[in-house]
Design an enzyme around this catalytic site. Structure first.
Site, PDB file in Angstrom:
ATOM      1  N   LYS A  25       0.942  -1.128   0.031  1.00 55.82           N
ATOM      2  CA  LYS A  25      -0.246   0.020   0.089  1.00 55.82           C
ATOM      3  C   LYS A  25       0.779   1.343   0.035  1.00 55.82           C
ATOM      4  O   LYS A  25       1.960   1.164   0.668  1.00 55.82           O
ATOM      5  CB  LYS A  25      -0.819   0.279   1.352  1.00 55.82           C
ATOM      6  CG  LYS A  25      -1.913  -0.989   1.269  1.00 55.82           C
ATOM      7  CD  LYS A  25      -2.673  -0.936   2.761  1.00 55.82           C
ATOM      8  CE  LYS A  25      -3.774  -1.993   2.890  1.00 55.82           C
ATOM      9  NZ  LYS A  25      -4.998  -1.657   2.033  1.00 55.82           N
ATOM     10  N   ARG A  68     -10.071 -11.717   2.865  1.00 59.54           N
ATOM     11  CA  ARG A  68     -10.862 -12.947   2.521  1.00 59.54           C
ATOM     12  C   ARG A  68     -10.282 -14.190   2.437  1.00 59.54           C
ATOM     13  O   ARG A  68     -10.899 -15.167   2.616  1.00 59.54           O
ATOM     14  CB  ARG A  68     -11.308 -12.449   1.024  1.00 59.54           C
ATOM     15  CG  ARG A  68     -10.236 -12.481  -0.077  1.00 59.54           C
ATOM     16  CD  ARG A  68     -10.756 -11.660  -1.325  1.00 59.54           C
ATOM     17  NE  ARG A  68     -10.780 -10.365  -0.974  1.00 59.54           N
ATOM     18  CZ  ARG A  68     -11.422  -9.366  -1.933  1.00 59.54           C
ATOM     19  NH1 ARG A  68     -11.560  -9.771  -3.228  1.00 59.54           N
ATOM     20  NH2 ARG A  68     -11.199  -8.281  -1.598  1.00 59.54           N
TER      21      ARG A  68
END
Length: 498
Positions: free
Chosen positions: A243, A317
């Protein structure tokens, strides 16, 4: 926060809550001097505002406080820090129990401050408990929200996977729940490969783990089994798909789903609801090192599906998939997972509305209804199955995210759906876990959004799940059937702690 709600006070000043509508009716029966004072002050009963009414000597006789019409859970939150320091009581003879409960809740929430790292003290005024307030309900909600906020607000330095496990153990111990934890390479031995894959790059003392709490409410040996699953990414660098700085600035909150389900679990256990509860939190730090999971790697899941890693920043996830597969294997009556999962959900609905996905329309409608009633809303998006093709992989059973930028919240939910049987009732909540300062009582910082609405939903769901079936009139006698909710299915056997 609850310290500022007191049973009694030697001397307290009255507060009269008034809405714009009730202000007019109240003013009509006041003296000309009082009416002139209120008019000169420009007091319009705007929610969150207040006005001193003095006696002839200038001493405080009472305060007027502006509130919303109906049930207002937030306006009085401005008063603990805004009024002169002291003790107060509500003129509550005409308050309904719901209004009194809401005002007590607001007062307590107005006393929240994350002060772990601050050296300056802040004083809050106290309120005598309103007579009509539901004290247990207020205490339960305030403690849970305070817990969730504190966990999310704590920097990753002091809220790693082990710290999160300790928080679960503390809550579990308070309610005689059993908590087990599988740590590090033991995850591979016990077949939680994706939790291990995501968290293995972290330092040894921040090793990945699966935290598993089991609890039975009073008389719940035959009660329905509710399983809560929360995303516990204690810090998310994005992995090798790193990021940018701006993207990392709030990533201490990436365990907001875990904090939220723990807060909800605490509410359920405090209320002693007659159900069987399981809480599962896969806790990891998504770090960068030589053994970090790589883009285009293929990993195997607990369910046996293989997953191609299109983005190492779609790690939440992955860890949820293993936990959901384990939860589903024990055929719970309902699974609810919460996760700070996608930016797409925030683009769609902004920061204040958690996104709801569900495979059962009746349950979804019930949660939406309770969320509205509690002023703690959700908004439903579809599990649009045609988008499942976006997760197709040429080398594995499924990819962990879509290659493009469309429908990211939906495709993330569809990924999770792969790990839940079609026959299992399941709700997935994509939450922000944060509020950018919505006003008094809701300061900028961590927020376990939706847990009040969820608790009300669980109470109602439990009543429906435990209802005895009613035979139609004149029905022929038949063998009694036992619903899955009333079965004697035992809780999953806890694993040895590692």
């Amino acid at each position: 926060m609850l310290d500022h709600l007191v049973a009694r006070a030697a001397k307290s000043t009255a507060i009269l809550p008034l809405s714009e509508k009730t202000l007019g009716n109240w003013s009509k029966v006041q003296s000309a001097a009082v009416q002139a004072w209120v008019k000169a002050a420009g007091f319009k009963a705007k929610p969150g505002s207040f006005l001193l009414l003095p006696d002839e000597a200038g001493r405080a006789v009472r305060f007027l406080a502006g509130v919303e019409e109906g049930i207002d859970r937030w306006s009085l939150a401005a008063l603990p820090a805004g009024l002169p320091h002291g003790a107060y009581h509500l003129e509550d003879d005409e308050l309904s129990p719901a209004q009194a409960t809401a005002h007590a809740f607001a007062w307590a929430m107005g006393c929240y401050r994350f002060a772990r790292y601050r050296s300056d003290a802040k004083e809050f005024s106290s309120l005598v408990w309103p007579k009509a307030a539901d004290k247990p309900a207020v205490e339960r909600a305030v403690r849970a929200i305070g817990l969730g906020r504190d966990l999310i607000n704590t920097p990753a330095e002091h809220m790693g996977p082990a710290d999160l496990a300790k928080a679960v153990e503390k809550v579990g111990a308070a309610h005689k729940a059993k908590v087990t934890t599988i740590v590090g390479d033991a995850l591979l031995k016990q077949n939680y490969p994706t939790i291990h894959a995501v968290g293995r790059a972290a330092a040894t003392d921040r090793a990945p783990r699966l935290i598993d709490l089991a609890w039975k409410g009073p008389g719940a040996e035959k009660g329905p089994l509710l399983t809560l699953v929360g995303k516990g990414v204690c810090f998310d660098t994005g992995g090798l798909d790193l990021k940018p700085r701006g993207g990392m600035m709030m990533m201490k909150k990436d365990m907001g789903g875990a904090a939220s389900v723990l807060a909800l679990a605490q509410m359920i256990m405090e209320a002693k609801l007659p159900l069987r509860l399981r809480l599962m939190i896969p806790a990891v730090e998504n770090s960068v090192s030589g053994n970090a999971i790589r883009p285009l790697d293929v990993v195997k899941t607990r369910k046996g599906l293989t997953v191609e890693i299109n983005d190492t920043d779609a790690e939440g996830r992955l860890i949820l998939g293993d936990a959901l597969a384990e939860a589903d294997a024990h055929k719970p009556d309902l699974i609810i997972d919460m996760a700070t999962l996608t930016g797409a959900a925030r683009v769609a609905l902004g920061p204040d509305l958690p996104v709801l996905f569900a495979n059962d329309d009746d349950l979804a409608d019930s949660l939406l209804r309770h969320g509205r009633a509690e002023g703690d809303p959700f908004w439903r998006l579809p599990l649009w199955k045609p988008y499942r093709r976006m997760l197709d992989s040429k080398v594995a059973d499924i990819a962990n995210c879509e290659p493009g930028s469309f429908g990211g919240a939906i495709t993330a939910a569809l990924y999770l759906a792969e790990f839940v049987s079609a026959s299992t009732k399941w709700m997935h909540i994509d939450t922000y876990g944060w509020t950018a300062g919505l006003g008094a009582g809701r300061p900028d910082g961590g927020e376990p959004l939706g847990i009040r609405g969820l608790f009300a939903f669980v109470e109602d769901w439990l009543k429906q799940a435990t209802k005895s079936p009613v035979l139609p009139a004149r029905a022929a006698p038949r063998a009694k059937t036992v619903s899955r909710a009333a079965s004697k299915r035992p809780l999953p056997r806890p694993r040895a702690r590692r």
